[in-house]
Structure formats: structure tokens, C-alpha cells
Scaffold this motif. Structure first.
Motif, PDB file in Angstrom:
ATOM      1  N   LYS A 245      46.927  82.728  20.512  1.00 49.17           N
ATOM      2  CA  LYS A 245      45.716  81.924  20.307  1.00 49.17           C
ATOM      3  C   LYS A 245      45.994  80.939  19.179  1.00 49.17           C
ATOM      4  CE  LYS A 245      41.662  83.863  19.090  1.00 49.17           C
ATOM      5  NZ  LYS A 245      40.536  84.786  19.249  1.00 49.17           N
ATOM      6  N   SER A 247      44.767  77.410  17.053  1.00 47.71           N
ATOM      7  CA  SER A 247      43.698  76.483  16.730  1.00 47.71           C
ATOM      8  C   SER A 247      44.299  75.075  16.658  1.00 47.71           C
ATOM      9  CB  SER A 247      43.073  76.964  15.412  1.00 47.71           C
ATOM     10  OG  SER A 247      42.560  75.899  14.717  1.00 47.71           O
ATOM     11  N   GLY A 248      43.808  74.165  17.527  1.00 51.41           N
ATOM     12  CA  GLY A 248      44.372  72.816  17.592  1.00 51.41           C
ATOM     13  C   GLY A 248      44.031  72.175  18.922  1.00 51.41           C
ATOM     14  N   PRO A 249      44.293  70.867  19.054  1.00 56.92           N
ATOM     15  CA  PRO A 249      43.948  70.161  20.297  1.00 56.92           C
ATOM     16  C   PRO A 249      44.792  70.685  21.460  1.00 56.92           C
ATOM     17  CG  PRO A 249      45.270  68.762  18.861  1.00 56.92           C
ATOM     18  CD  PRO A 249      44.972  70.002  18.068  1.00 56.92           C
ATOM     19  N   SER A 250      44.108  71.134  22.512  1.00 57.36           N
ATOM     20  CA  SER A 250      44.804  71.944  23.510  1.00 57.36           C
ATOM     21  C   SER A 250      45.942  71.209  24.208  1.00 57.36           C
ATOM     22  CB  SER A 250      43.811  72.496  24.532  1.00 57.36           C
ATOM     23  OG  SER A 250      43.287  71.440  25.300  1.00 57.36           O
ATOM     24  N   ARG A 272      37.913  78.082  25.553  1.00 59.07           N
ATOM     25  CA  ARG A 272      37.943  77.715  24.139  1.00 59.07           C
ATOM     26  C   ARG A 272      37.184  78.755  23.306  1.00 59.07           C
ATOM     27  NH1 ARG A 272      36.914  72.000  22.961  1.00 59.07           N
ATOM     28  NH2 ARG A 272      37.372  71.914  20.745  1.00 59.07           N
ATOM     29  N   GLU A 273      37.761  79.083  22.153  1.00 63.05           N
ATOM     30  CA  GLU A 273      37.036  79.953  21.216  1.00 63.05           C
ATOM     31  C   GLU A 273      36.986  79.204  19.893  1.00 63.05           C
ATOM     32  OE1 GLU A 273      38.986  83.871  21.231  1.00 63.05           O
ATOM     33  OE2 GLU A 273      39.550  83.407  23.293  1.00 63.05           O
ATOM     34  N   GLY A 274      35.850  78.573  19.610  1.00 63.26           N
ATOM     35  CA  GLY A 274      35.762  77.698  18.443  1.00 63.26           C
ATOM     36  C   GLY A 274      36.679  76.515  18.671  1.00 63.26           C
ATOM     37  N   ASP A 275      37.608  76.251  17.734  1.00 61.56           N
ATOM     38  CA  ASP A 275      38.552  75.152  17.969  1.00 61.56           C
ATOM     39  C   ASP A 275      39.907  75.690  18.442  1.00 61.56           C
ATOM     40  OD1 ASP A 275      39.397  76.356  15.657  1.00 61.56           O
ATOM     41  OD2 ASP A 275      39.762  74.480  14.562  1.00 61.56           O
ATOM     42  N   ALA A 276      39.913  76.949  18.892  1.00 60.61           N
ATOM     43  CA  ALA A 276      41.173  77.558  19.335  1.00 60.61           C
ATOM     44  C   ALA A 276      41.181  77.787  20.847  1.00 60.61           C
ATOM     45  CB  ALA A 276      41.380  78.893  18.627  1.00 60.61           C
ATOM     46  N   TRP A 302      48.601  73.468  12.965  1.00 62.57           N
ATOM     47  CA  TRP A 302      47.824  74.174  13.991  1.00 62.57           C
ATOM     48  C   TRP A 302      48.086  75.678  13.876  1.00 62.57           C
ATOM     49  CZ3 TRP A 302      50.275  70.401  18.018  1.00 62.57           C
ATOM     50  CH2 TRP A 302      49.637  69.155  17.932  1.00 62.57           C
TER      51      TRP A 302
END
Ligand code: ADP
Ligand code: MG
Length: 329
Positions: A245, A247-250, A272-276, A302
Motif C-alpha cells: 500500500k 501513498s502517492g498518485p496511482s 483508494r484508501e485516503g491518498d493511498a 511516496w
């Protein structure tokens, strides 16, 4: 057709079931295209394949219900096509659609099958024992048509084991059952497997892992794998995948992960979970990519929020086997 050359004249045989190069054509279509495998006495073998693979056709041939276009089958050293009656006596068969007489009670039907098989045991004692084993004693006076699917299936299994055959051939015994009934049928299969040779077909992968010693995989009329269950399970443990997991632009994360040396495949796995976002990362055997991944992601700022290994499921393995086979064509 003569007895198989390896079957000794006195009935000494190496394999309980020996299937040699079976071909079955329906019109121009090959339902079986050179199927061979052998089963030792006492083995419980899972015959696994998607719908239309050829499982029922193979089982119907082994049990002498249909004849192959070519090839041979021996059961207990006896050729199925030259001595079908003898072979049928050795086999307890649960077809895909058991031929239940639904207007009979369970007990009437079992008596009917007993007579049909020409059994010469103590009828009442034998059938009572089977009802106990299969757990249908409490419904034995009910009409079959009023039974649930699970109970009907058990009556089919009861009918198959009348006469105490050494070999059991069950075609998708758990199809259409609910999870509780599936567990019950599984434990029944385990109980039956003592001292018997069993082939059990299924398109459900966890089933064969749960019950069978060995797994034979069929696809499009061809055997594509034949392995001990333990060996397959071992292979399943050696997974080259993890779920991570980040966190960052997918899209950028995905591209970065794909660019790491050794990574063979990356897929986004879930929402998505939050920004992750969660990803499944697959990599080739010998390279430990985790450090490189950490550095590459840290450079971008990230963070990795979670990481865990993923075992390959039998489903994945199955898809791989079939894909591998298709690539060879
Ligand atoms: P499975 O039991 O693995 O689902 P089957 O053995 O029933 O597969 O079928 C294998 C292939 O043979 C399928 O393509 C099926 O359509 C075909 N087939 C089976 N029985 C017949 C039949 N009686 N006539 C024509 N085609 C058949
Ligand atoms: Mg079938």
C-alpha cells in the motif's frame, strides 16, 4: 480389445486404474485428445478442470458408460471395453446427474439399486450401515423428490457405494451444494477414502487441495498437470508476489513500480484508501526488489504504508497452467 499389456494374466496389476491415450470425438469436436494417467490403489485423485474440459467424458468412459473413439482403460487390470460388466462391479459411480427415482423413498431406491447390482450381502444390514455412513438414516423413509439438494447428493453417494466397490468415481459431488453441505461431503469423502481408490472431479480448486493426494488437471481435452497435492501446495508457498500500500498518485506510482529492475507485473488491487492505493507487485525469482522499491519510492516522497507477501492460490496456478499450455500451441 485385449487386456492392457502391463496387466498380468493372473490379475496382478500395477495401477488400479490405467488410462491410455483416450480420444473421444463428438462429431468433429475432440472432447478428449490423448488423455493418459494412472492411479494407484488407495489413491484419492482430484480431477480438476473448467467446464467443458472433458472431466465427465473421461469418467463416463472409465466407468464404461460411453466408449472412446480410441484408447484404452483398465480397472483392476481388467479392460473396461472387453469386460464392462466386471469393471462396473468394481466401481461405484456418482454421475454428474445421479439417476435418482424421485417417486421412491430413499430406502426403496437403495433396495432397488442393491438388487440391480446383484449384491449378495445381508441387504438390510448393508444398507443400514451405508445410511449411517452417509448420514441419511433420518430421511430413509422420505420420498427422494422432497429432499434437499444436499440430501439427494448423499443418496446418490449411498447408491454408488452399495456393494462395497473398491473404486469410487464421483463426478462433481459438491456442485450446487451450500458451504455447509460441501464441508459435510468432504468429510464423507475422507471417511470413504480409507482403503478405496477415488477419483473426484471438480472445477473448484480448494476442493482438491482439501481432500486429494494428487491432482490431475485437464483443459480442452488434454492433461496439463499431474502432481502430488503437497507438491503443488509447496509451489504455492513460494510466491513471488506481495501486496503493498503506497501513498502517492496511482498512475505514477504504478509506472515507477513497473520500472524497477526485476519487477514483472504490477496491478492496482482495490480501492483508494485516503491518498493511498494498494498494488500487487510480482517479481522474478532471484531478485529481492524490496530495497530498490523502498529507495525509488522514498526519492519521490511516496511512503509505503503496508507490505505483505501473497500466496499464490490454486486458482492462479490453474490459470498459469492453462496459459502456459496455450502459449505452447
Ligand atoms: P466437463 O465435465 O469437464 O465439464 P464434458 O466432458 O462434459 O466436460 O465435455 C467435454 C466437451 O465435450 C465439451 O465441449 C462438451 O460440449 C462436449 N460433449 C460432451 N458430451 C457431448 C455429447 N454427448 N455430444 C456432443 N458433445 C459433447
Ligand atoms: Mg462434467
Amino acid at each position: 480389445m485385449c487386456a492392457h499389456p502391463r496387466a498380468h494374466a493372473k490379475g496382478i496389476y500395477i495401477f488400479m486404474i490405467e488410462i491410455n491415450n483416450l480420444v473421444k470425438k463428438f462429431g468433429k469436436k475432440y472432447a478428449l485428445d490423448g488423455v493418459s494417467f494412472s492411479i494407484k490403489k488407495g489413491e484419492i485423485v482430484g480431477f480438476l478442470g473448467p467446464n467443458g474440459a472433458g472431466k465427465s467424458t473421461t469418467m463416463n468412459i472409465i466407468t464404461g458408460y460411453i466408449s472412446p473413439t480410441s484408447g484404452s482403460v483398465t480397472v483392476g487390470g481388467v479392460d473396461v471395453f472387453s469386460e464392462p460388466m466386471k469393471v462396473k462391479k468394481m466401481i461405484g459411480f456418482l454421475p454428474e446427474q445421479p439417476p435418482l427415482y424421485i417417486d421412491m423413498t430413499v430406502w426403496e431406491y437403495l433396495c432397488f439399486v442393491y438388487e440391480l447390482k446383484g449384491c449378495k450381502m445381508n441387504k438390510s444390514a448393508h444398507l443400514s450401515e451405508i445410511c449411517e455412513l452417509v448420514k441419511i438414516t433420518d430421511v430413509k423413509n422420505r420420498l427422494i423428490k422432497n429432499l434437499s439438494k444436499g440430501y439427494k447428493q448423499r443418496v446418490g453417494i449411498a447408491a454408488a457405494i452399495i456393494g462395497g466397490p473398491d473404486v469410487l468415481i464421483f463426478d462433481e459431488p459438491t456442485v450446487g451444494l451450500d458451504p455447509k453441505q460441501i464441508i459435510e461431503i468432504r468429510s464423507l469423502l475422507r471417511a470413504l477414502s480409507k482403503e478405496r481408490t477415488i477419483i473426484l472431479s471438480t472445477h473448484i480448486l480448494s476442493e482438491v487441495q482439501a481432500v486429494c493426494d494428487r491432482i490431475v488437471v485437464i483443459n480442452a481435452g488434454k492433461i496439463i498437470a499431474d502432481e502430488k497435492t503437497a507438491k503443488l501446495s509447496e509451489a504455492l508457498g513460494q510466491s513471488n508476489r506481495f501486496r503493498v500500500k503506497i501513498s502517492g498518485p496511482s498512475r505514477e506510482v504504478l509506472n515507477l513500480l513497473k520500472s524497477i529492475h526485476g519487477v514483472t507485473r504490477v496491478t492496482q488491487d482495490g480501492a483508494r484508501e485516503g491518498d493511498a492505493f494498494p498494488y500487487i507487485v510480482e517479481y522474478s525469482g532471484s531478485i529481492d526488489i524490496r530495497k530498490m522499491m523502498f529507495r525509488a519510492l522514498a526519492d519521490k516522497g511516496w511512503p509505503i504504508l503496508a507490505m505483505e507477501g501473497v500466496d499464490i492460490s490454486l486458482e492462479d496456478l490453474f490459470v498459469k497452467l492453462i496459459d502456459g499450455e496455450e502459449e505452447k500451441r
